[in-house]
Design a protein around this motif. Structure first.
Motif, PDB file in Angstrom:
ATOM      1  N   LEU A  80      -9.115 -35.728  -5.106  1.00 28.66           N
ATOM      2  CA  LEU A  80     -10.266 -36.283  -5.744  1.00 28.66           C
ATOM      3  C   LEU A  80     -11.244 -35.566  -6.365  1.00 28.66           C
ATOM      4  CD1 LEU A  80     -10.774 -39.353  -3.429  1.00 28.66           C
ATOM      5  CD2 LEU A  80      -9.375 -39.437  -5.404  1.00 28.66           C
ATOM      6  N   ARG A  81     -11.702 -34.373  -5.622  1.00 25.27           N
ATOM      7  CA  ARG A  81     -12.691 -33.400  -6.317  1.00 25.27           C
ATOM      8  C   ARG A  81     -12.396 -33.018  -7.548  1.00 25.27           C
ATOM      9  NH1 ARG A  81     -13.768 -28.179  -6.010  1.00 25.27           N
ATOM     10  NH2 ARG A  81     -16.026 -27.675  -5.840  1.00 25.27           N
ATOM     11  N   ASN A  82     -11.251 -32.339  -7.524  1.00 29.85           N
ATOM     12  CA  ASN A  82     -10.746 -31.677  -8.769  1.00 29.85           C
ATOM     13  C   ASN A  82     -10.571 -32.858  -9.864  1.00 29.85           C
ATOM     14  OD1 ASN A  82     -10.707 -29.134  -7.970  1.00 29.85           O
ATOM     15  ND2 ASN A  82      -8.552 -29.276  -7.175  1.00 29.85           N
ATOM     16  N   PHE A  83     -10.059 -34.015  -9.683  1.00 30.19           N
ATOM     17  CA  PHE A  83      -9.895 -35.129 -10.685  1.00 30.19           C
ATOM     18  C   PHE A  83     -11.117 -35.363 -11.324  1.00 30.19           C
ATOM     19  CE2 PHE A  83     -10.247 -39.816 -11.186  1.00 30.19           C
ATOM     20  CZ  PHE A  83      -9.117 -39.891 -12.319  1.00 30.19           C
ATOM     21  N   PHE A  84     -12.267 -35.834 -10.216  1.00 34.38           N
ATOM     22  CA  PHE A  84     -13.520 -35.992 -10.789  1.00 34.38           C
ATOM     23  C   PHE A  84     -14.204 -35.033 -11.746  1.00 34.38           C
ATOM     24  CE2 PHE A  84     -13.357 -39.572  -7.156  1.00 34.38           C
ATOM     25  CZ  PHE A  84     -13.535 -40.513  -8.178  1.00 34.38           C
ATOM     26  N   ILE A  85     -14.208 -33.630 -11.171  1.00 34.90           N
ATOM     27  CA  ILE A  85     -14.511 -32.683 -11.820  1.00 34.90           C
ATOM     28  C   ILE A  85     -13.979 -32.603 -13.312  1.00 34.90           C
ATOM     29  CG2 ILE A  85     -14.686 -30.125 -12.173  1.00 34.90           C
ATOM     30  CD1 ILE A  85     -15.110 -30.202  -9.119  1.00 34.90           C
ATOM     31  N   SER A  86     -12.823 -32.769 -13.579  1.00 37.63           N
ATOM     32  CA  SER A  86     -12.117 -32.843 -14.739  1.00 37.63           C
ATOM     33  C   SER A  86     -12.500 -33.855 -15.697  1.00 37.63           C
ATOM     34  CB  SER A  86     -10.330 -32.925 -14.602  1.00 37.63           C
ATOM     35  OG  SER A  86     -10.084 -34.210 -14.013  1.00 37.63           O
ATOM     36  N   ARG A  87     -12.630 -35.105 -15.036  1.00 37.85           N
ATOM     37  CA  ARG A  87     -13.361 -36.087 -15.691  1.00 37.85           C
ATOM     38  C   ARG A  87     -14.678 -35.825 -16.339  1.00 37.85           C
ATOM     39  NH1 ARG A  87      -9.883 -37.415 -18.453  1.00 37.85           N
ATOM     40  NH2 ARG A  87     -10.814 -39.366 -19.082  1.00 37.85           N
ATOM     41  N   ILE A  88     -15.612 -35.541 -15.444  1.00 39.08           N
ATOM     42  CA  ILE A  88     -16.741 -35.296 -15.767  1.00 39.08           C
ATOM     43  C   ILE A  88     -17.053 -34.019 -16.804  1.00 39.08           C
ATOM     44  CG2 ILE A  88     -19.206 -34.297 -14.809  1.00 39.08           C
ATOM     45  CD1 ILE A  88     -18.472 -35.267 -12.149  1.00 39.08           C
ATOM     46  N   ILE A  89     -16.181 -33.016 -16.856  1.00 42.06           N
ATOM     47  CA  ILE A  89     -16.095 -32.209 -17.942  1.00 42.06           C
ATOM     48  C   ILE A  89     -15.688 -32.639 -19.050  1.00 42.06           C
ATOM     49  CG2 ILE A  89     -14.629 -30.058 -18.572  1.00 42.06           C
ATOM     50  CD1 ILE A  89     -14.868 -29.196 -15.859  1.00 42.06           C
ATOM     51  N   PRO A  93     -20.479 -34.377 -21.284  1.00 40.72           N
ATOM     52  CA  PRO A  93     -21.379 -33.760 -22.304  1.00 40.72           C
ATOM     53  C   PRO A  93     -21.854 -34.614 -23.462  1.00 40.72           C
ATOM     54  CG  PRO A  93     -19.377 -32.216 -21.543  1.00 40.72           C
ATOM     55  CD  PRO A  93     -19.291 -33.520 -20.779  1.00 40.72           C
ATOM     56  N   LEU A  94     -21.077 -35.543 -23.693  1.00 44.14           N
ATOM     57  CA  LEU A  94     -21.140 -36.556 -24.663  1.00 44.14           C
ATOM     58  C   LEU A  94     -22.318 -37.290 -24.178  1.00 44.14           C
ATOM     59  CD1 LEU A  94     -17.834 -37.800 -25.820  1.00 44.14           C
ATOM     60  CD2 LEU A  94     -19.202 -36.111 -27.134  1.00 44.14           C
ATOM     61  N   VAL A  95     -22.485 -37.784 -22.910  1.00 46.30           N
ATOM     62  CA  VAL A  95     -23.598 -38.588 -22.371  1.00 46.30           C
ATOM     63  C   VAL A  95     -24.664 -37.748 -22.619  1.00 46.30           C
ATOM     64  CG1 VAL A  95     -24.318 -39.638 -20.370  1.00 46.30           C
ATOM     65  CG2 VAL A  95     -22.068 -39.660 -20.950  1.00 46.30           C
ATOM     66  N   SER A 148     -30.931 -47.384 -23.050  1.00 48.64           N
ATOM     67  CA  SER A 148     -31.659 -47.545 -24.338  1.00 48.64           C
ATOM     68  C   SER A 148     -31.469 -46.353 -25.428  1.00 48.64           C
ATOM     69  CB  SER A 148     -33.116 -47.974 -24.087  1.00 48.64           C
ATOM     70  OG  SER A 148     -33.003 -49.051 -23.001  1.00 48.64           O
ATOM     71  N   PHE A 149     -31.447 -44.990 -24.768  1.00 45.79           N
ATOM     72  CA  PHE A 149     -31.676 -43.775 -25.608  1.00 45.79           C
ATOM     73  C   PHE A 149     -30.175 -43.420 -26.009  1.00 45.79           C
ATOM     74  CE2 PHE A 149     -35.778 -42.754 -23.374  1.00 45.79           C
ATOM     75  CZ  PHE A 149     -36.403 -43.611 -24.255  1.00 45.79           C
ATOM     76  N   ASN A 150     -29.224 -44.121 -25.549  1.00 47.57           N
ATOM     77  CA  ASN A 150     -27.840 -43.990 -25.847  1.00 47.57           C
ATOM     78  C   ASN A 150     -26.653 -44.974 -25.785  1.00 47.57           C
ATOM     79  OD1 ASN A 150     -25.419 -42.250 -26.425  1.00 47.57           O
ATOM     80  ND2 ASN A 150     -25.250 -41.479 -24.420  1.00 47.57           N
ATOM     81  N   ALA A 151     -27.117 -45.793 -26.872  1.00 48.94           N
ATOM     82  CA  ALA A 151     -26.375 -47.211 -26.727  1.00 48.94           C
ATOM     83  C   ALA A 151     -24.746 -47.238 -26.678  1.00 48.94           C
ATOM     84  CB  ALA A 151     -26.836 -48.043 -27.938  1.00 48.94           C
ATOM     85  N   PRO A 152     -24.242 -46.286 -27.357  1.00 49.16           N
ATOM     86  CA  PRO A 152     -22.703 -46.143 -27.271  1.00 49.16           C
ATOM     87  C   PRO A 152     -22.064 -45.690 -25.844  1.00 49.16           C
ATOM     88  CG  PRO A 152     -23.463 -45.050 -29.185  1.00 49.16           C
ATOM     89  CD  PRO A 152     -24.702 -45.375 -28.383  1.00 49.16           C
ATOM     90  N   ALA A 153     -23.303 -45.257 -24.972  1.00 50.03           N
ATOM     91  CA  ALA A 153     -22.763 -44.765 -23.539  1.00 50.03           C
ATOM     92  C   ALA A 153     -22.540 -46.032 -22.572  1.00 50.03           C
ATOM     93  CB  ALA A 153     -23.775 -44.130 -22.764  1.00 50.03           C
TER      94      ALA A 153
END
Length: 234
Positions: A80-89, A93-95, A148-153
């Motif tokens: 799970l740790r590596n999975f979530f790290i890969s998804r966060i990466i 950054p877009l967020v 409010s500062f990033n509506a598409p998020a």
């Protein structure tokens, strides 16, 4: 046994599907044009791309397919740790970039809302919530967007929820259970469409749970397509 080499093998990127990139690009363009045309035609019936918002649901469906393809056979090995790290990466950054740009737009937009109505503390709190994807629909000038500062998020927020559900539950279940969940979520999205009159929700505080129905059906449908091997081959 070389642990680092083993980990690298597990995390190695699979075959890339260029056609999915093309479809993703068309969907992204459809969303941009849809939102632009909203300003020109306030009556959705006159908007030639009035259903362009459904491209977001296509993104959710595509995500379910891609997540299943990329991780079904290796999430147990990678953990799970590596999975979530890969998804966060992949996603976060877009967020962060969107939140920073949104804050600057809010502070310096000469045609924007009423900055004087909001305390520094509220602006800072809203920005922090946006950075960490914590829904905080508190600014009226931004239509009470979840972020409010990033509506598409809002769509990335539900993407994260789907990824969490996948990591803890969905990757383990059998296809017949997945089919049942997809049918139930189809019923939920039909109810949302009937009660709300549309499928535009999910981005704001008042329509929060509409987003849950949209991601549930579309993500599960994409995952089901992958596991059922419903793929048109050349």
């Amino acid at each position: 046994m070389n642990t680092s080499n083993s980990s690298g093998t597990i995390l190695k990127t699979k075959q890339h599907f260029e056609i999915l990139d093309g479809l993703r690009g068309i969907a992204a363009l459809a969303v941009v044009v849809f939102h632009f045309m909203e300003w020109i035609f306030t009556d959705p019936g006159q908007n030639f791309i009035g259903h362009g918002f459904l491209a977001v649901d296509f993104f959710f469906c595509l995500s379910g397919f891609v997540i299943g393809y990329a991780y079904d056979d290796r999430i147990a090995k990678m953990g799970l740790r590596n999975f979530f790290i890969s998804r966060i990466i992949r996603l976060h950054p877009l967020v962060i970039a969107g939140s920073v740009l949104g804050l600057l737009a809010f502070l310096f937009d000469p045609f924007g809302g009423h900055l004087e109505l909001y305390s520094s503390g509220k602006i800072i709190l809203t920005f922090i919530c946006s950075i960490f994807l914590i829904p905080f629909p508190a600014i009226e000038d931004r239509g009470f967007n979840l972020f409010s500062f990033n509506a598409p998020a809002w769509s990335l927020f539900w993407e994260y929820i789907a990824n969490i559900a996948y990591a803890f539950i969905l990757f383990k279940i059998k296809r017949n259970i997945l089919l049942l969940l997809t049918l139930l979520s189809a019923g939920a999205i039909c109810y949302v469409a009937y009660s709300s009159g549309n499928l535009l929700g999910g981005w704001s505080g008042p329509t929060f749970w509409d987003g849950c129905a949209r991601i549930s059906y579309s993500f599960l449908a994409g995952l089901l397509i992958y596991r059922s091997n419903w793929i048109i081959k050349k």
